[in-house]
Design a protein around this motif. Structure first.
Motif, mmCIF file in Angstrom:
data_model
loop_
_atom_site.group_PDB
_atom_site.id
_atom_site.type_symbol
_atom_site.label_atom_id
_atom_site.label_comp_id
_atom_site.label_asym_id
_atom_site.label_seq_id
_atom_site.Cartn_x
_atom_site.Cartn_y
_atom_site.Cartn_z
ATOM 1 N N THR A 76 0.839 -1.211 0.000
ATOM 2 C CA THR A 76 0.000 0.000 0.000
ATOM 3 C C THR A 76 0.868 1.253 0.000
ATOM 4 O OG1 THR A 76 -0.110 0.243 2.415
ATOM 5 C CG2 THR A 76 -1.776 -1.190 1.384
ATOM 6 N N GLY A 77 0.274 2.327 -0.458
ATOM 7 C CA GLY A 77 0.956 3.613 -0.415
ATOM 8 C C GLY A 77 1.201 4.072 1.013
ATOM 9 N N GLU A 78 0.253 3.763 1.890
ATOM 10 C CA GLU A 78 0.393 4.156 3.294
ATOM 11 C C GLU A 78 1.650 3.541 3.916
ATOM 12 O OE1 GLU A 78 -4.069 4.446 2.479
ATOM 13 O OE2 GLU A 78 -2.462 3.100 1.890
ATOM 14 N N LEU A 79 1.889 2.252 3.636
ATOM 15 C CA LEU A 79 3.084 1.583 4.176
ATOM 16 C C LEU A 79 4.368 2.188 3.602
ATOM 17 C CD1 LEU A 79 1.934 -2.149 4.186
ATOM 18 C CD2 LEU A 79 2.425 -0.715 6.184
ATOM 19 N N ILE A 134 11.892 4.847 -6.044
ATOM 20 C CA ILE A 134 10.635 4.169 -5.720
ATOM 21 C C ILE A 134 9.926 3.816 -7.026
ATOM 22 C CG2 ILE A 134 8.361 4.375 -4.627
ATOM 23 C CD1 ILE A 134 9.646 6.378 -2.651
ATOM 24 N N VAL A 135 9.513 2.545 -7.142
ATOM 25 C CA VAL A 135 8.666 2.104 -8.245
ATOM 26 C C VAL A 135 7.275 1.949 -7.645
ATOM 27 C CG1 VAL A 135 8.207 0.296 -9.933
ATOM 28 C CG2 VAL A 135 10.577 0.935 -9.419
ATOM 29 N N LEU A 136 6.321 2.726 -8.155
ATOM 30 C CA LEU A 136 5.015 2.880 -7.517
ATOM 31 C C LEU A 136 3.879 2.567 -8.480
ATOM 32 C CD1 LEU A 136 3.298 4.029 -5.117
ATOM 33 C CD2 LEU A 136 3.705 6.303 -6.080
ATOM 34 N N ASP A 137 3.000 1.668 -8.063
ATOM 35 C CA ASP A 137 1.824 1.320 -8.861
ATOM 36 C C ASP A 137 0.831 2.487 -8.870
ATOM 37 O OD1 ASP A 137 0.039 -0.302 -10.338
ATOM 38 O OD2 ASP A 137 -0.966 -0.957 -8.511
ATOM 39 N N TYR A 138 0.154 2.650 -9.976
ATOM 40 C CA TYR A 138 -0.796 3.749 -10.142
ATOM 41 C C TYR A 138 -2.101 3.525 -9.381
ATOM 42 C CZ TYR A 138 -3.865 7.006 -12.637
ATOM 43 O OH TYR A 138 -4.751 7.994 -12.956
ATOM 44 N N ASN A 154 -7.286 -2.847 -0.363
ATOM 45 C CA ASN A 154 -8.238 -2.024 0.382
ATOM 46 C C ASN A 154 -8.795 -0.970 -0.578
ATOM 47 O OD1 ASN A 154 -9.595 -0.224 2.020
ATOM 48 N ND2 ASN A 154 -7.878 0.182 3.387
ATOM 49 N N PRO A 155 -10.077 -1.039 -0.895
ATOM 50 C CA PRO A 155 -10.652 -0.071 -1.833
ATOM 51 C C PRO A 155 -10.557 1.378 -1.342
ATOM 52 C CG PRO A 155 -12.275 -1.761 -1.232
ATOM 53 C CD PRO A 155 -11.049 -2.019 -0.439
ATOM 54 N N ASN A 156 -10.344 1.566 -0.041
ATOM 55 C CA ASN A 156 -10.231 2.912 0.517
ATOM 56 C C ASN A 156 -8.788 3.380 0.647
ATOM 57 O OD1 ASN A 156 -13.058 3.108 0.864
ATOM 58 N ND2 ASN A 156 -12.905 1.901 2.730
ATOM 59 N N ALA A 157 -7.847 2.569 0.183
ATOM 60 C CA ALA A 157 -6.430 2.937 0.266
ATOM 61 C C ALA A 157 -6.145 4.130 -0.645
ATOM 62 C CB ALA A 157 -5.559 1.754 -0.139
ATOM 63 N N GLY A 198 -1.969 5.680 -6.255
ATOM 64 C CA GLY A 198 -0.579 5.977 -6.597
ATOM 65 C C GLY A 198 -0.279 7.465 -6.706
ATOM 66 N N ILE A 199 -1.199 8.218 -7.265
ATOM 67 C CA ILE A 199 -0.986 9.666 -7.409
ATOM 68 C C ILE A 199 -0.937 10.332 -6.035
ATOM 69 C CG2 ILE A 199 -2.003 11.839 -8.236
ATOM 70 C CD1 ILE A 199 -0.664 10.267 -10.456
ATOM 71 N N GLN A 200 -1.849 9.959 -5.146
ATOM 72 C CA GLN A 200 -1.834 10.524 -3.785
ATOM 73 C C GLN A 200 -0.534 10.137 -3.065
ATOM 74 O OE1 GLN A 200 -5.538 8.572 -2.878
ATOM 75 N NE2 GLN A 200 -6.588 10.546 -2.592
ATOM 76 N N THR A 201 -0.109 8.901 -3.260
ATOM 77 C CA THR A 201 1.147 8.450 -2.656
ATOM 78 C C THR A 201 2.317 9.229 -3.228
ATOM 79 O OG1 THR A 201 0.207 6.231 -2.376
ATOM 80 C CG2 THR A 201 2.594 6.431 -2.210
ATOM 81 N N LEU A 202 2.329 9.405 -4.539
ATOM 82 C CA LEU A 202 3.382 10.184 -5.202
ATOM 83 C C LEU A 202 3.452 11.597 -4.634
ATOM 84 C CD1 LEU A 202 5.493 10.684 -7.455
ATOM 85 C CD2 LEU A 202 3.571 11.084 -9.013
ATOM 86 N N ASP A 203 2.310 12.239 -4.470
ATOM 87 C CA ASP A 203 2.289 13.597 -3.921
ATOM 88 C C ASP A 203 2.865 13.633 -2.505
ATOM 89 O OD1 ASP A 203 1.174 14.636 -6.240
ATOM 90 O OD2 ASP A 203 -0.878 14.618 -5.460
ATOM 91 N N LYS A 204 2.559 12.634 -1.696
ATOM 92 C CA LYS A 204 3.074 12.588 -0.320
ATOM 93 C C LYS A 204 4.579 12.314 -0.308
ATOM 94 C CE LYS A 204 -1.306 11.263 1.790
ATOM 95 N NZ LYS A 204 -1.537 12.212 2.845
ATOM 96 N N ILE A 205 5.047 11.479 -1.219
ATOM 97 C CA ILE A 205 6.493 11.220 -1.331
ATOM 98 C C ILE A 205 7.208 12.516 -1.700
ATOM 99 C CG2 ILE A 205 8.277 10.056 -2.700
ATOM 100 C CD1 ILE A 205 6.209 7.700 -2.984
ATOM 101 N N LYS A 206 6.694 13.222 -2.676
ATOM 102 C CA LYS A 206 7.329 14.467 -3.132
ATOM 103 C C LYS A 206 7.278 15.547 -2.052
ATOM 104 C CE LYS A 206 8.858 13.173 -7.056
ATOM 105 N NZ LYS A 206 10.295 13.216 -7.347
ATOM 106 N N ALA A 207 6.217 15.542 -1.241
ATOM 107 C CA ALA A 207 6.141 16.491 -0.126
ATOM 108 C C ALA A 207 7.193 16.150 0.932
ATOM 109 C CB ALA A 207 4.745 16.482 0.492
#
Length: 144
Positions: free
Chosen positions: A39-42, A54-58, A64-67, A70-79
């Motif tokens: 998950t992006g959260e992990l 980082i290689v990140l799935d989109y 978890n359908p509420n996870a 990839g774009i939200q995870t990407l934004d948090k990584i860049k932040a």
């Protein structure tokens, strides 16, 4: 890169089989230290481990359908650290998805296919070529 010359690579994908296959490919082909996350959260929780790439799935909604996706995870990584190169990976072969990823500052976009691993290897080689050139340029500029 790390002092022991291993590239620390985060692989983030909710497809357990694809994730395991990709991990095996990277471990057998080069000197990588690999951490895998479903998950992006992990992934975000472990950014303090200082990944080089980082290689990140989109999608990221298979477990978890509420996870977060990839774009939200990407934004948090860049932040967290805008210098971490993130390669987006997706089964969607759509130009608008690729453009969206690049708009959110992904380094590159790769479609999941038989050649995905080879493309990822080339992209990672390119990333470290750029980092080496940047380091050399900074050294030369500091001498002026």
């Amino acid at each position: 890169m790390k002092t022991e010359n291993k590239i620390k690579l985060f692989l983030v994908d909710d497809d357990a089989l694809f994730l395991k296959g990709l991990s095996i490919e990277f471990k057998s082909s080069a000197d990588f230290e690999i951490e895998t996350y479903a998950t992006g959260e992990l992934c975000i929780q472990n950014l303090s481990h200082n990944p080089d790439v980082i290689v990140l799935d989109y999608q990221l909604d298979g477990i978890n359908p509420n996870a977060i996706n990839g774009i939200q995870t990407l934004d948090k990584i860049k932040a967290y650290d805008s210098d971490i190169p993130v390669i987006m990976l997706s089964s969607q072969d759509k130009i608008d998805v690729a453009i969206n990823c690049m708009h959110h500052r992904a380094f590159d976009y790769v479609v999941k296919s038989e050649t995905a691993f080879l493309r990822l290897q080339k992209i990672i080689t390119t990333i470290f070529g750029y980092k080496k050139m940047e380091k050399e340029l900074n050294w030369y500029m500091s001498k002026m």
